[in-house]
Scaffold this motif. Structure first.
Motif: not given
Length: 169
Positions: A140-144, A158-164
Motif C-alpha cells: 500500500y506504499g513505499t517508504d523511500p 509497507m504491506m497489509v492483509r485484511f483479516l475481515d
C-alpha cells in the motif's frame, strides 16, 4: 527437516537470542536493528520482550529453534491493527513451508483481535515480497530510503492483509 510451531515465552530467551542475533548478523539489510546493538541487550530485557509480544517459533524435534515471527497489536485508536515483526527462518528450512506455518500461526492468533496485519519489507527482497503477496498481503506504499545499510539505501514496502475480507478483495 521436520519442525513444529509453538508459542515462545521468556523461558525461550537463550534460543531466541541466538536466532535473532543470527538473523541480524546474516541479513543486516532486512532489519532496522543492528546485531551489535542487539548483542548489548540484557537477557532479562529480552525475556520481557518475549512476554510482551506474541512470538511463535519453529522448533526441530531436537529442540532447536529454526524460525521466529512475532505479532504486536496496536494500542488505543490503532488497536484494530497489528504488526508482523522479527521474521526469520534459517536457510535450511526455507522452502519447506516453515515460514508459511509460522505466518499462519500469527494470523490465527491475530484473528478476532485485529482487522488487519501490517508489515514492512525491503523493496529489494524479492523472495520475501513474493511470499507475502502469495499469502494475501498487498503493498500500500513505499517508504523511500527507509534505511541506510553499509553505505546503501533500502526502500521499504509497507504491506497489509485484511483479516475481515478474502485476500485480494
Amino acid at each position: 527437516m521436520s519442525w513444529t510451531i509453538r508459542r515462545l515465552s521468556s523461558a525461550d530467551v537463550e534460543a531466541y537470542r541466538a536466532i535473532r542475533l543470527e538473523a541480524l548478523t546474516n541479513h543486516p539489510e532486512a532489519f532496522t536493528r543492528t546485531a551489535e546493538d542487539f548483542a548489548l541487550q540484557a537477557v532479562v530485557d529480552l525475556g520481557a520482550v518475549l512476554d510482551k509480544l506474541t512470538f511463535f517459533g519453529a522448533e526441530t524435534p531436537e529442540g532447536d529453534l529454526v524460525g521466529i515471527m512475532a505479532f504486536d497489536q496496536g494500542q488505543k485508536r490503532e488497536s484494530h491493527r497489528g504488526w508482523l515483526i522479527q521474521v526469520y527462518v534459517q536457510p535450511a528450512v526455507r522452502g519447506t513451508g516453515c515460514a508459511l506455518a509460522l505466518l499462519e500461526a500469527v494470523l490465527d492468533h491475530a484473528r478476532g483481535k485485529v482487522l488487519q496485519v501490517h508489515l514492512g519489507v525491503g523493496a529489494n527482497n524479492a523472495p520475501a515480497l513474493g511470499f507475502y503477496q502469495k499469502a494475501g498481503f498487498e503493498i500500500y506504499g513505499t517508504d523511500p530510503r527507509f534505511m541506510a545499510v553499509n553505505g546503501r539505501y533500502i526502500d521499504e514496502h509497507m504491506m497489509v492483509r485484511f483479516l475481515d475480507k478474502a485476500p485480494g478483495k
